[in-house]
Design a protein around this motif. Sequence first.
Motif, PDB file in Angstrom:
ATOM      1  N   ASP A  76       0.848  -1.185   0.000  1.00  0.00           N
ATOM      2  CA  ASP A  76       0.000   0.000   0.000  1.00  0.00           C
ATOM      3  C   ASP A  76       0.883   1.234   0.000  1.00  0.00           C
ATOM      4  OD1 ASP A  76       0.900   0.370   2.635  1.00  0.00           O
ATOM      5  OD2 ASP A  76      -0.893  -0.499   3.515  1.00  0.00           O
ATOM      6  N   ALA A  77       0.237   2.403   0.036  1.00  0.00           N
ATOM      7  CA  ALA A  77       0.975   3.658  -0.066  1.00  0.00           C
ATOM      8  C   ALA A  77       1.884   3.894   1.141  1.00  0.00           C
ATOM      9  CB  ALA A  77       0.000   4.825  -0.219  1.00  0.00           C
ATOM     10  N   ARG A  78       1.563   3.303   2.285  1.00  0.00           N
ATOM     11  CA  ARG A  78       2.400   3.506   3.469  1.00  0.00           C
ATOM     12  C   ARG A  78       3.825   3.023   3.226  1.00  0.00           C
ATOM     13  NH1 ARG A  78      -0.844   2.311   9.088  1.00  0.00           N
ATOM     14  NH2 ARG A  78      -2.608   3.702   8.731  1.00  0.00           N
ATOM     15  N   HIS A 119       5.566   5.417   0.726  1.00  0.00           N
ATOM     16  CA  HIS A 119       5.871   6.743   1.249  1.00  0.00           C
ATOM     17  C   HIS A 119       6.928   6.712   2.351  1.00  0.00           C
ATOM     18  CE1 HIS A 119       1.886   8.795  -0.182  1.00  0.00           C
ATOM     19  NE2 HIS A 119       2.499   8.108  -1.133  1.00  0.00           N
ATOM     20  N   GLN A 120       7.030   5.591   3.041  1.00  0.00           N
ATOM     21  CA  GLN A 120       7.995   5.499   4.135  1.00  0.00           C
ATOM     22  C   GLN A 120       9.357   4.971   3.677  1.00  0.00           C
ATOM     23  OE1 GLN A 120       6.261   3.252   7.397  1.00  0.00           O
ATOM     24  NE2 GLN A 120       4.354   4.407   7.274  1.00  0.00           N
ATOM     25  N   TYR A 121       9.528   4.733   2.380  1.00  0.00           N
ATOM     26  CA  TYR A 121      10.791   4.195   1.864  1.00  0.00           C
ATOM     27  C   TYR A 121      11.212   2.982   2.689  1.00  0.00           C
ATOM     28  CZ  TYR A 121      10.902   8.745  -0.420  1.00  0.00           C
ATOM     29  OH  TYR A 121      10.578   9.850  -1.158  1.00  0.00           O
ATOM     30  N   ALA A 122      10.283   2.038   2.818  1.00  0.00           N
ATOM     31  CA  ALA A 122      10.436   0.959   3.778  1.00  0.00           C
ATOM     32  C   ALA A 122      11.419  -0.113   3.340  1.00  0.00           C
ATOM     33  CB  ALA A 122       9.072   0.326   4.049  1.00  0.00           C
ATOM     34  N   LEU A 123      12.031  -0.722   4.343  1.00  0.00           N
ATOM     35  CA  LEU A 123      12.965  -1.819   4.162  1.00  0.00           C
ATOM     36  C   LEU A 123      12.872  -2.673   5.424  1.00  0.00           C
ATOM     37  CD1 LEU A 123      15.331  -2.870   2.293  1.00  0.00           C
ATOM     38  CD2 LEU A 123      16.864  -1.555   3.766  1.00  0.00           C
ATOM     39  N   PHE A 124      12.942  -3.994   5.255  1.00  0.00           N
ATOM     40  CA  PHE A 124      12.906  -4.899   6.397  1.00  0.00           C
ATOM     41  C   PHE A 124      14.259  -5.583   6.553  1.00  0.00           C
ATOM     42  CE2 PHE A 124       8.186  -5.645   5.381  1.00  0.00           C
ATOM     43  CZ  PHE A 124       7.787  -4.638   6.257  1.00  0.00           C
ATOM     44  N   SER A 125      14.625  -5.852   7.799  1.00  0.00           N
ATOM     45  CA  SER A 125      15.760  -6.732   8.063  1.00  0.00           C
ATOM     46  C   SER A 125      15.235  -7.990   8.723  1.00  0.00           C
ATOM     47  CB  SER A 125      16.794  -6.056   8.977  1.00  0.00           C
ATOM     48  OG  SER A 125      16.286  -5.888  10.286  1.00  0.00           O
ATOM     49  N   LEU A 126      15.912  -9.108   8.477  1.00  0.00           N
ATOM     50  CA  LEU A 126      15.585 -10.331   9.194  1.00  0.00           C
ATOM     51  C   LEU A 126      16.843 -11.133   9.426  1.00  0.00           C
ATOM     52  CD1 LEU A 126      14.021 -13.098   6.964  1.00  0.00           C
ATOM     53  CD2 LEU A 126      14.708 -10.941   5.978  1.00  0.00           C
ATOM     54  N   ALA A 142       8.530  20.559   7.009  1.00  0.00           N
ATOM     55  CA  ALA A 142       8.956  19.875   5.791  1.00  0.00           C
ATOM     56  C   ALA A 142       7.903  18.885   5.301  1.00  0.00           C
ATOM     57  CB  ALA A 142      10.274  19.153   6.030  1.00  0.00           C
ATOM     58  N   ASN A 143       6.756  18.864   5.943  1.00  0.00           N
ATOM     59  CA  ASN A 143       5.636  17.990   5.569  1.00  0.00           C
ATOM     60  C   ASN A 143       5.949  16.512   5.793  1.00  0.00           C
ATOM     61  OD1 ASN A 143       2.940  17.962   4.800  1.00  0.00           O
ATOM     62  ND2 ASN A 143       3.409  17.534   2.661  1.00  0.00           N
ATOM     63  N   ILE A 144       6.790  16.218   6.771  1.00  0.00           N
ATOM     64  CA  ILE A 144       7.057  14.832   7.167  1.00  0.00           C
ATOM     65  C   ILE A 144       6.130  14.532   8.338  1.00  0.00           C
ATOM     66  CG2 ILE A 144       8.811  13.154   7.863  1.00  0.00           C
ATOM     67  CD1 ILE A 144       9.347  14.405   5.154  1.00  0.00           C
ATOM     68  N   THR A 145       4.908  14.145   8.041  1.00  0.00           N
ATOM     69  CA  THR A 145       3.871  13.973   9.054  1.00  0.00           C
ATOM     70  C   THR A 145       3.125  12.660   8.846  1.00  0.00           C
ATOM     71  OG1 THR A 145       2.096  15.006   7.760  1.00  0.00           O
ATOM     72  CG2 THR A 145       3.520  16.485   9.045  1.00  0.00           C
ATOM     73  N   GLU A 146       2.285  12.318   9.834  1.00  0.00           N
ATOM     74  CA  GLU A 146       1.452  11.130   9.725  1.00  0.00           C
ATOM     75  C   GLU A 146       0.526  11.205   8.518  1.00  0.00           C
ATOM     76  OE1 GLU A 146       2.180  11.950  14.143  1.00  0.00           O
ATOM     77  OE2 GLU A 146       1.805  13.081  12.308  1.00  0.00           O
ATOM     78  N   ARG A 147       0.042  12.388   8.200  1.00  0.00           N
ATOM     79  CA  ARG A 147      -0.886  12.558   7.075  1.00  0.00           C
ATOM     80  C   ARG A 147      -0.247  12.126   5.764  1.00  0.00           C
ATOM     81  NH1 ARG A 147      -1.774  16.935   3.650  1.00  0.00           N
ATOM     82  NH2 ARG A 147      -0.344  18.206   4.876  1.00  0.00           N
ATOM     83  N   VAL A 148       1.070  12.319   5.646  1.00  0.00           N
ATOM     84  CA  VAL A 148       1.793  11.954   4.422  1.00  0.00           C
ATOM     85  C   VAL A 148       2.311  10.522   4.493  1.00  0.00           C
ATOM     86  CG1 VAL A 148       3.810  12.497   3.000  1.00  0.00           C
ATOM     87  CG2 VAL A 148       2.434  14.347   3.980  1.00  0.00           C
ATOM     88  N   LEU A 149       2.878  10.137   5.636  1.00  0.00           N
ATOM     89  CA  LEU A 149       3.527   8.835   5.754  1.00  0.00           C
ATOM     90  C   LEU A 149       2.539   7.698   5.994  1.00  0.00           C
ATOM     91  CD1 LEU A 149       6.631   9.814   7.920  1.00  0.00           C
ATOM     92  CD2 LEU A 149       6.460   9.628   5.434  1.00  0.00           C
ATOM     93  N   LEU A 150       1.360   8.031   6.520  1.00  0.00           N
ATOM     94  CA  LEU A 150       0.331   7.024   6.791  1.00  0.00           C
ATOM     95  C   LEU A 150      -0.953   7.417   6.058  1.00  0.00           C
ATOM     96  CD1 LEU A 150       0.892   6.821  10.662  1.00  0.00           C
ATOM     97  CD2 LEU A 150       1.918   5.348   8.921  1.00  0.00           C
ATOM     98  N   GLY A 192      -4.460   7.925   4.424  1.00  0.00           N
ATOM     99  CA  GLY A 192      -5.746   7.375   4.834  1.00  0.00           C
ATOM    100  C   GLY A 192      -6.276   8.094   6.051  1.00  0.00           C
ATOM    101  N   LEU A 193      -7.473   7.721   6.447  1.00  0.00           N
ATOM    102  CA  LEU A 193      -8.133   8.403   7.557  1.00  0.00           C
ATOM    103  C   LEU A 193      -7.424   8.169   8.889  1.00  0.00           C
ATOM    104  CD1 LEU A 193     -11.892   7.747   6.661  1.00  0.00           C
ATOM    105  CD2 LEU A 193     -10.491   9.774   6.185  1.00  0.00           C
ATOM    106  N   GLY A 194      -6.816   6.994   9.040  1.00  0.00           N
ATOM    107  CA  GLY A 194      -6.094   6.724  10.284  1.00  0.00           C
ATOM    108  C   GLY A 194      -4.909   7.652  10.462  1.00  0.00           C
ATOM    109  N   GLY A 195      -4.111   7.805   9.396  1.00  0.00           N
ATOM    110  CA  GLY A 195      -2.965   8.710   9.473  1.00  0.00           C
ATOM    111  C   GLY A 195      -3.390  10.150   9.635  1.00  0.00           C
ATOM    112  N   LEU A 196      -4.455  10.543   8.942  1.00  0.00           N
ATOM    113  CA  LEU A 196      -4.972  11.898   9.079  1.00  0.00           C
ATOM    114  C   LEU A 196      -5.397  12.173  10.510  1.00  0.00           C
ATOM    115  CD1 LEU A 196      -6.002  14.599   7.936  1.00  0.00           C
ATOM    116  CD2 LEU A 196      -8.116  13.408   7.279  1.00  0.00           C
ATOM    117  N   SER A 197      -6.090  11.216  11.138  1.00  0.00           N
ATOM    118  CA  SER A 197      -6.546  11.396  12.515  1.00  0.00           C
ATOM    119  C   SER A 197      -5.372  11.464  13.486  1.00  0.00           C
ATOM    120  CB  SER A 197      -7.478  10.243  12.905  1.00  0.00           C
ATOM    121  OG  SER A 197      -8.639  10.247  12.101  1.00  0.00           O
TER     122      SER A 197
END
Length: 240
Positions: free
Chosen positions: A151-153, A156-163, A202-210, A212-217
């Motif tokens: 998804d967009a999260r 937008h978060q430039y995600a990477l996992f380690s294991l 710099a607009n690095i906020t929950e609204r941008v990184l998450l 949807g309505l959950g991130g907006l809230s």
Amino acid sequence: MAARTCTRLDTSLQRLGGQYHDLEHHLLRNFRKYARDTTVPAQSATTWDWLALAQHHGLPTRLLDWTYSPYVALHFATDDLEAYHEDGIVWALNYVKAAEHLPDRLRQVLRQEGSNVFTSELLQPVSSSLRELEELQTEPYVLFLEPPSLDARIVHQYALFSLMSTAQSVLHDWLMDRPELYFRIIIPAKLKWEVRDKLDQANITERVLLPGLGGLSRWLHRHYSPRSDGKVFLDDNEMR
């Protein structure tokens, strides 16, 4: 980079406690079983796709969340208003040099692809299961996996996992024996509001990184919450 308020890099699976390593297979098996009625990967999805999906939705796994972006890491080090009395920690890990500790077969795959991290498509032909990953090398190792764009999260978060190669292996302990692979940035508690203000500008906020309505809230909740210095966290030019 990864953000932490605690000092150790342990996984959500390890934080279960008890015989957590015996539960990993059952957790993932039941997740796949009961997720069939929801949005899931295609029938051809690999173990690594399912593991990423499970981590993304909060299932205890051996994965740890990282980001390529220092700004995203700083966001997650300063987004919890209940932790503003504590220092924040951003861990920076050299995943390129960490790949030098991989088993030969995995290093060869990365060299042939011209990459430093795996995708599920790259990893699947070499290791199709967590058990096979462990059998590639007796000494524990860490690999980095780019998750599919579930998804967009994640995007937008430039995600990477380690294991880690085994559920019992702790990345924190592994890194302590290899100090050349990482460094830590400590964010003093007294500077957190200043860092948070600059990130919001710099607009690095929950609204941008998450998205949807959950991130907006979550963003609005934090934005209007009273600050510890008595001020309201509000930009009058942006919101009324």
